[in-house]
Design an enzyme around this catalytic site. Structure first.
Site, PDB file in Angstrom:
ATOM      1  N   ASP A 205      20.090 -19.540 -21.948  1.00 60.62           N
ATOM      2  CA  ASP A 205      20.400 -19.282 -20.436  1.00 60.62           C
ATOM      3  C   ASP A 205      21.977 -19.029 -20.438  1.00 60.62           C
ATOM      4  O   ASP A 205      22.708 -19.225 -21.402  1.00 60.62           O
ATOM      5  CB  ASP A 205      19.751 -20.371 -19.873  1.00 60.62           C
ATOM      6  CG  ASP A 205      19.414 -19.677 -18.254  1.00 60.62           C
ATOM      7  OD1 ASP A 205      20.078 -18.918 -17.855  1.00 60.62           O
ATOM      8  OD2 ASP A 205      18.227 -19.940 -18.047  1.00 60.62           O
ATOM      9  N   HIS A 280      19.886 -13.546 -17.658  1.00 63.39           N
ATOM     10  CA  HIS A 280      20.245 -14.915 -17.925  1.00 63.39           C
ATOM     11  C   HIS A 280      20.645 -15.068 -19.355  1.00 63.39           C
ATOM     12  O   HIS A 280      20.350 -15.914 -20.446  1.00 63.39           O
ATOM     13  CB  HIS A 280      18.939 -15.730 -17.995  1.00 63.39           C
ATOM     14  CG  HIS A 280      18.589 -16.230 -16.599  1.00 63.39           C
ATOM     15  ND1 HIS A 280      19.695 -16.869 -15.851  1.00 63.39           N
ATOM     16  CD2 HIS A 280      17.629 -15.840 -15.651  1.00 63.39           C
ATOM     17  CE1 HIS A 280      18.931 -17.133 -14.535  1.00 63.39           C
ATOM     18  NE2 HIS A 280      17.969 -16.438 -14.448  1.00 63.39           N
ATOM     19  N   GLU A 345      14.705 -12.770 -13.064  1.00 67.32           N
ATOM     20  CA  GLU A 345      15.917 -12.642 -12.209  1.00 67.32           C
ATOM     21  C   GLU A 345      17.194 -11.730 -12.702  1.00 67.32           C
ATOM     22  O   GLU A 345      18.201 -12.025 -12.626  1.00 67.32           O
ATOM     23  CB  GLU A 345      16.268 -14.380 -12.057  1.00 67.32           C
ATOM     24  CG  GLU A 345      15.707 -15.182 -11.308  1.00 67.32           C
ATOM     25  CD  GLU A 345      16.189 -16.383 -11.038  1.00 67.32           C
ATOM     26  OE1 GLU A 345      15.976 -16.983 -10.093  1.00 67.32           O
ATOM     27  OE2 GLU A 345      16.680 -16.870 -12.233  1.00 67.32           O
TER      28      GLU A 345
HETATM   29  C1  ACM Z   1      12.891 -19.140 -13.156  1.00 66.11           C
HETATM   30  O1  ACM Z   1      12.739 -20.332 -12.465  1.00 66.11           O
HETATM   31  N1  ACM Z   1      13.811 -18.224 -12.796  1.00 66.11           N
HETATM   32  C2  ACM Z   1      11.564 -18.652 -13.775  1.00 66.11           C
END
Ligand code: ACM
Ligand code: ZN
Length: 782
Positions: A205, A280, A345
């Site tokens: 991440d 991410h 996201e």
């Molecule tokens: C997440 O909580 N962004 C999967």
């Protein structure tokens, strides 16, 4: 063979039926997750220095026998020796017995005075049988103190058990904060203890890449480290200064990964590795900037990175080369059928601006950036499928079209899960509302800082993984559920335990036990014994919420009020005279009854200390209680409570507009008419409204009270303007009140005039404004 099996199973069931009278007692066995069937019988099996653990017959996997022995070894003597399978007396036996009903994870456990017998089709079942057996022993069996004792006593019983769902998972984010190998093993032990079978390892991440990839050494040399900002609040972290060294981080070498996988396999836990893409991934660009759209070298984020704008370029072929190389090494390490590729996201700003991404959209005849994401995920899925693996992604992978064989993890509520299942895709449910264990579990004022939200233990326990509205046919696609532990605010193993446990205990019962056997009160009692196991394991568990719930129910003009909490053994102290309770205030024993207006305050005290803010409930008795009200426009579905009935139930809202006592009108007036059923004396009418500008809730600009007689003729009217400044952002409640003299009437209309749209200066300017109301109070002596 099959016939024999059925016979054994039938006789076992007969045993269960004839012991029906014991069913109540079975609860005292304190097993979590609760087994499908338990019958407690008289007497004990005693484990002494002479007891043996018999290995299973037929040269089948005997690792569970050794695992059980290792637990005894750790706790101290007596440690049963291992022996050959044919021993029958004073023995703990394992047996493989074909019984279709048990599936591959089910087991039976029978404890008699002379032996303990665990039977299962597969090693998984034997392992779960052992987990149950350990919970039948005193909690000290979980200690690692090597204490000496004469014996261990196990209550005689018969248990038949198998899980409800095949996916029973816990997730851990090791990017936001790094957790050492020893803790990962401990986390796996906790998962195993709860008969869960999946560890979802969030390995990459924005804050650090945590898995060694031989072909890309800079991922762990550079992308695994950021400047140390551990002393700053997550959202206020400052960027690195010039020349500042990246000293916070770490990674797991491939050798450590193998060691952890082996450890998990010995506990029948499948590790699902997650490699995030396309978003991410900003940490990657600290090491390999050429993989982003801009090609700009970034630093590894020491704190919040939002929006997630720098993402892998979908236009460059080398991006896919990189992903395939990385996944190739991941696949070589992890035996899991499923590989998680993230997918959540991803902000598409860079893709919109990138020539190569736009070229790809044109070349592949894609509609937009969502379809580009879909193209990206499909390509990765093809690669995984070619290696015999299956793809899992967060529910954003639905956007732009789901890859043909993808499994979806539904986190943004239930919708993604429903959509995927209806398309015939497998689904794992982990909606934030019930499964985000980084959220607060109790009042934030009394808790370590968390990311936000509120997911209490009781809320987790109330979780139903099969979403409402899904057909029986499509419900089959729900593989199970998992708890997610994101670690932005979780810096240490001890804090990770605090956030995970006991919410994972509640979730374990949700995913293992039959839905119709779930019982919060019974679970909470068993949990108190489970806490002793955690004590023995030195787990830093949370005792959950210390809030008192006040539940009033109107019965024949009398309010019966029940007080409950998540702490069954801690007395609730309360007052009913408006004063703050203390440890000397009356202890709640049974429902309270009120026929006059009252303010109830209640709190939990441990060793004389108040553990949480008091809960306050105000009940106002007035002439309109229980009378029918009609609303011109209904309240919003999201703030509906009991609709119009909420306005004449005598129950006032608190300072929290989400408490279930306020109802909200979005962009419309509250226009209510109450029918008193007959002409009644009216001396005043009051109504309270709520303002919190930050939540787009404003006072009505005025409230009009109109009184009508039995023939619906207007007999009195009063109009009150608000005195609350619109700009006031703190939660504020204003009472609007109109007095009347010598009035008898039947109908009361209250119109709260909404300002309709948020004012010019407000962030929501032009959008619908809310009006919130809790009660209309009609006074007058009969
Ligand atoms: C997440 O909580 N962004 C999967
Ligand atoms: Zn690009």
């Amino acid at each position: 063979m099959k016939k024999i099996t059925i016979l054994i199973f039938t006789s076992f069931l007969i045993g269960l039926v004839s012991c029906n009278q014991m069913d109540k007692k079975s609860k005292s066995l304190n097993i979590i997750p609760k087994p499908v069937k338990v019958v407690q019988e008289k007497g004990f099996f005693t484990i002494t220095g002479k007891t043996r653990i018999a290995k299973p017959m037929h040269g089948k996997d005997g690792s569970t026998a050794a695992y059980l022995q290792s637990v005894f070894k750790s706790a101290g003597v007596p440690v049963p020796e291992l022996c050959e399978p044919f021993e029958e007396k004073n023995v703990i036996r394992f047996e493989y017995a074909a019984d279709e009903e048990l599936g591959w994870e089910g087991y039976t456990l029978e404890v008699t005075r002379s032996k303990i017998e665990i039977k299962a089709n597969e090693p998984e079942g034997l392992f779960y049988g052992v987990q149950t057996l350990l919970q039948l022993l005193p909690p000290e069996v979980f200690e690692s103190q090597k204490t000496e004792r004469k014996e261990w006593k196990v209550p005689c019983c018969k248990i038949w058990d198998r899980p409800r769902f095949e996916w029973r998972g816990m997730h851990l984010d090791v990017s936001r904060h790094f957790f050492p190998v020893e803790f990962i093993k401990r986390y796996i032990d906790l998962i195993a203890m709860h008969k869960m079978n999946v560890f979802h390892w969030h390995l990459t991440d924005d804050n650090g890449w945590r898995i060694e990839i031989k072909k890309y050494p800079l991922l762990t040399e550079i992308a695994g480290w950021h400047v140390d900002r551990e002393n700053m609040p997550w959202r206020k972290v400052t960027p690195p200064g010039p020349g500042e060294k990246a000293t916070y981080g770490g990674f797991y070498s491939q050798e450590e990964v193998r060691e952890i996988i082996k450890y998990a396999e010995e506990r029948y836990i499948n590790i699902i590795p997650e490699i995030e893409m396309p978003g991410h991934t900003s940490e990657v660009f600290a090491a390999y900037p050429e993989l982003s759209c801009t090609g700009k070298k970034l630093y590894v984020q020491p704190g919040s990175y939002w929006p997630n704008a720098d993402i892998l370029c979908a236009g460059k072929e080398e991006t896919f080369g990189f992903i395939e190389d990385v996944l190739e090494e991941v696949i070589a390490l992890f035996p899991s059928l499923y590989i998680h590729i993230g997918g959540d996201e991803a902000d598409k700003t860079r893709w919109l601006e990138c020539t190569l991404c736009q070229q790809r959209i044109r070349k592949e005849k894609l509609k937009d950036e969502n379809e580009l994401q879909s193209y990206f995920i499909r390509r990765v899925e093809n690669f995984l499928n070619s290696k015999g693996k299956k793809l899992i992604g967060w529910d954003e992978i639905l956007e732009g079209g789901l890859a043909p064989d993808a499994t979806v993890m539904s986190w943004r509520g239930f919708k993604g899960g429903i959509e995927a299942a209806e398309q015939g895709h497998k689904v794992i449910m982990c909606p934030t509302s019930h499964c985000y264990f980084d959220y607060y579990q109790a009042n934030p004022d009394f808790e370590p800082e968390a990311i936000g939200g509120f997911t209490s233990l009781k809320k987790v326990y109330s979780f139903e993984p099969v979403p409402e509205g899904l057909s029986e046919e499509n419900a089959k696609f729900i593989l199970g559920a998992q708890g997610n532990v994101w670690t932005e605010y979780i810096k240490t193993p001890s804090h990770a335990e605090y956030m995970s446990v006991p919410r994972m205990t509640a979730l374990a019962e949700v995913v293992w036990s039959p839905a119709d056997q779930r019982d919060w009160t019974d679970f909470r009692k068993r949990l108190n014994i489970h806490f002793k196991r955690f004590d023995a394991l030195k787990v830093n568990y949370s005792k959950g919420s210390w809030k008192v719930d006040i539940q009033p129910v109107l019965e024949n003009g009398i309010y019966k009020v029940t007080l409950t909490s998540e702490q069954p053994d801690i007395p609730i102290h309360y007052t009913a005279d408006g004063t703050d309770p203390s440890a000397n205030s009356p202890v709640y024993k049974k429902p309270l009854a009120f026929s006059n207006s009252v303010v109830i305050k209640a709190g939990l005290f441990e060793s004389g200390n108040l553990m949480e803010a008091f809960t306050v409930k105000e009940i106002v008795f007035h002439n309109a209680i229980g009378k029918t009200g009609t609303l011109k426009d209904p309240p919003s579905k999201n703030y509906f409570a009991s609709g119009a009935a909420s306005l004449t139930d005598g129950l006032k809202g608190s300072e929290n507009f989400k408490d279930g006592y306020w109802i909200g009108f979005e962009g419309t007036d509250m226009d209510l008419e109450i029918d008193l059923n007959e002409d009644l004396p009216i001396s005043s009418v009051e109504a309270s409204f709520y303002q919190q500008a930050g939540s787009w809730i404003f006072m009505p600009e005025k409230v009009v009270f109109q009184i009508f007689d039995n023939n619906h003729i207007l007999v009195a009217e009063s109009e009150i303007k608000t005195t609350t400044p619109l700009g006031k952002n703190d939660a504020i409640i204003e009472k609007f009140s109109a007095g009347f003299e010598n009035l008898k009437a039947r109908y009361i209309r209250v119109i709260a005039v909404n300002i309709k749209t948020c004012p010019e200066w407000h962030v929501g300017k032009g959008s619908k404004a809310w009006v919130f109301a809790d009660e209309v109070i009609v006074n007058g002596k009969h």
